[in-house]
Design an enzyme around this catalytic site. Structure first.
Site, mmCIF file in Angstrom:
data_model
loop_
_atom_site.group_PDB
_atom_site.id
_atom_site.type_symbol
_atom_site.label_atom_id
_atom_site.label_comp_id
_atom_site.label_asym_id
_atom_site.label_seq_id
_atom_site.Cartn_x
_atom_site.Cartn_y
_atom_site.Cartn_z
ATOM 1 N N HIS A 1 0.957 -1.084 -0.191
ATOM 2 C CA HIS A 1 0.049 0.101 -0.016
ATOM 3 C C HIS A 1 0.805 1.334 0.159
ATOM 4 O O HIS A 1 2.100 1.283 0.271
ATOM 5 C CB HIS A 1 -0.934 0.080 1.079
ATOM 6 N N ARG B 1 -3.867 15.951 4.067
ATOM 7 C CA ARG B 1 -4.576 14.453 4.621
ATOM 8 C C ARG B 1 -3.756 14.132 5.887
ATOM 9 O O ARG B 1 -2.720 14.387 5.990
ATOM 10 C CB ARG B 1 -4.307 13.484 3.364
HETATM 11 O O1 LIG Z 1 -1.654 7.347 5.286
HETATM 12 C C1 LIG Z 1 -1.922 6.420 5.048
HETATM 13 O O2 LIG Z 1 -2.939 6.014 4.470
HETATM 14 C C2 LIG Z 1 -1.035 5.024 4.709
HETATM 15 C C3 LIG Z 1 -0.097 4.948 6.186
HETATM 16 C C4 LIG Z 1 0.836 3.780 6.009
HETATM 17 O O3 LIG Z 1 0.622 3.008 5.242
HETATM 18 C C5 LIG Z 1 1.741 3.388 7.626
HETATM 19 O O4 LIG Z 1 1.621 4.525 8.334
HETATM 20 O O5 LIG Z 1 2.198 2.556 7.464
HETATM 21 FE FE LIG Z 2 1.726 1.236 6.009
#
Ligand SMILES: O=C(O)CCC(=O)C(=O)O
Ligand SMILES: [Fe+2]
Ligand SMILES: C=C1C[C@]23C[C@H]1CC[C@H]2[C@@]12CCC[C@@](C)(C(=O)O1)[C@H]2[C@@H]3C(=O)O
Length: 359
Positions: free
Chosen positions: A290, A300
Site C-alpha cells: 500500500h 490529509r
Molecule cells: O496514510 C496512509 O493512508 C497510510 C499510512 C501507512 O501506510 C503507514 O503509516 O504505515
Molecule cells: Fe503502512
C-alpha cells in the site's frame, strides 16, 4: 528481559541523503527531489484499467453474523478491508485526529525539538523507509510507542499534556482490543483456534502484544501527480488499523488490478494484513502492498496503529495450515528480528525468511 520496540533500531540508523525536514508551506512548485518517475518506483503508474476501476476493498459490519468469514475472505483476496460497528467511539477518533492536526500545525522548529534520533524509535521525522528511495516523500510523521509523554513534553506546555496523553493512551487501549478481536475472527475463518497458537491464547500473558502509533501528515501539494506521500510498502505487523481523515489518498495494490484507492468512510477504520500475519497464516493471508498519494487542495491526516506480538515471541506458520506433505513457507522469526531485517533489506525482508522448498 525482552527486547523493547524502542531498542530495535539502535544498530540500524537511518542515514538520509539530503536535508530532509522541508517546510512544505514555502514550496509553490514541486522541487526535483520530490518528483517521482517510474525509475524511482517501478509500480508508480500501475493504475487500474477501466473494468476493474470500481473494485474496492470490502466494508465489513463487525456486528454481522458472518463477519468472521467476510474478514477471512478479505484477508485472502485483498489483505485489507474496512470495518464499521467496531465499537471505537467516534469522539475518540475525532480526538486523535484533532491531536494529529494540532501536532503537525506546530512550527517546524518546535516539531524538530521532538525529532526522532537516527537510531531512535519515537518522535518526529520522515518515514523510516525513506532511505530506500532516491526521491523524497511529501509527508511528515510522528511515531509513538507506549506513553507519548516524553516526546509530547518537547512540543506542548504542561497544561495540554494530560489531555493529549490521555487521548493517545485510550486510543492505544481500544485499538489493542480491536486488533486482537480481528486477529481471532480471521483465524477462526481458517479453522484455527486458541489451542493452535499457544502464545496468543487467552490463558497466556495478556500483555503478549506490542504496538506503535504512526501519525502521518500529507500537506497540500502543488503537483500531486508527480509526488508521493508514502511510497509503496507492506507493514511489518500482524495487523495494522488505520484511521484516515476525510481526504482520500490511501491505495492498496492488487496484482490483477493495480492500485485501488480506499475511499474514506466516516467513522469506519481500515485494516490491513502485515508481514507477520502473512507468515503466521503460512501465506494464506496477503500482506498488502500500500501507499499514500497526496492532494492539491486538501491536506490529509492518518493514524496507523501498528500491532504485533511481544518482541521476543517466535512467530511461525500455524502447523494446522501447513499441508501434511509440505513444509512451512517461512522460518520462525521474532518481531524484533523481522524489524531489523526490514530496516536493512526493506521489501526483500519477507523473501529472506522464506524456506527454500524444492518441489
Ligand atoms: O496514510 C496512509 O493512508 C497510510 C499510512 C501507512 O501506510 C503507514 O503509516 O504505515
Ligand atoms: Fe503502512
Ligand atoms: C513497528 C514499526 C513498524 C514500522 C517500523 C516501526 C515503527 C514505524 C512503522 C512504519 C510506519 C510507516 C510505514 C513503515 C514501513 C515505516 O517506515 O515506519 C512502518 C514500519 C513497518 O511496518 O515496517
Amino acid at each position: 528481559m525482552p527486547t523493547m520496540l524502542t531498542d530495535v533500531f539502535r544498530g540500524h540508523p537511518i542515514h538520509l541523503p539530503h536535508s530532509h525536514q522541508p517546510d512544505f508551506t514555502s514550496l509553490s512548485e514541486l522541487p526535483d527531489s520530490y518528483s517521482w518517475t517510474p525509475k524511482d518506483d517501478p509500480l508508480l503508474d500501475a493504475a487500474p484499467s477501466p473494468p476493474a476501476a470500481n473494485e474496492n476493498i470490502p466494508l465489513i459490519d463487525l456486528n454481522h453474523t458472518d463477519a468472521a468469514n467476510q474478514i477471512g475472505s478479505a484477508c485472502r483476496t485483498w489483505g485489507a478491508f474496512q470495518i464499521a460497528n467496531h465499537g471505537v467511539p467516534l469522539e475518540l477518533l475525532q480526538g486523535i485526529e484533532f491531536l494529529t492536526g494540532s501536532l503537525f500545525q506546530l512550527p517546524v522548529q518546535r516539531k524538530l525539538k521532538a525529532a526522532r534520533a537516527e537510531t531512535g524509535f519515537s518522535g518526529y521525522g520522515v518515514a523510516r523507509i525513506s532511505s530506500f528511495f532516491n526521491k523524497q516523500m511529501w509527508s511528515e510523521g510522528f511515531t509513538i510507542t507506549g506513553s507519548p509523554l516524553n516526546d509530547f513534553r518537547k512540543l506542548w506546555p504542561q497544561h495540554h499534556l494530560n489531555n493529549y496523553c490521555d487521548i493517545v493512551e485510550e486510543y492505544e487501549e481500544q485499538m489493542q482490543k480491536l486488533a486482537s478481536k480481528l486477529m481471532w475472527l480471521s483465524l477462526t475463518s481458517l479453522g484455527v483456534s486458541e489451542e493452535d497458537i499457544k502464545w496468543a491464547s487467552a490463558n497466556s500473558d495478556l500483555n503478549w502484544a506490542q504496538s506503535a502509533l504512526q501519525l502521518n501528515h500529507y500537506p497540500v501539494c502543488p503537483e500531486p501527480d508527480r509526488a508521493m506521500g508514502l511510497a509503496a510498502h507492506t507493514d511489518s505487523t500482524l495487523l495494522t488499523i488505520l484511521h484516515q481523515n476525510n481526504t482520500a489518498g490511501l491505495q492498496v495494490f492488487r496484482d490483477d488490478i493495480g492500485w485501488v484507492t480506499v475511499p474514506p468512510v466516516q467513522g469506519s477504520l481500515v485494516v490491513n494484513v502485515g508481514d507477520l500475519f502473512h507468515i503466521l497464516s503460512n501465506g494464506l493471508f496477503k500482506s498488502v502492498l500500500h501507499r499514500a498519494r497526496v492532494n492539491q487542495t486538501r491536506s490529509r491526516l492518518s493514524v496507523a496503529f501498528l500491532w504485533g506480538p511481544q518482541s521476543d515471541i517466535k512467530i511461525s506458520p500455524v502447523p494446522k495450515l501447513v499441508s501434511p506433505v509440505g513444509s512451512p513457507l517461512y522460518r520462525s522469526v521474532t518481531w524484533t528480528e523481522y524489524l531489523k531485517t526490514k530496516a536493512t533489506h526493506f521489501n526483500k525482508a519477507l523473501s529472506m525468511i522464506k524456506n527454500d522448498i524444492d518441489e
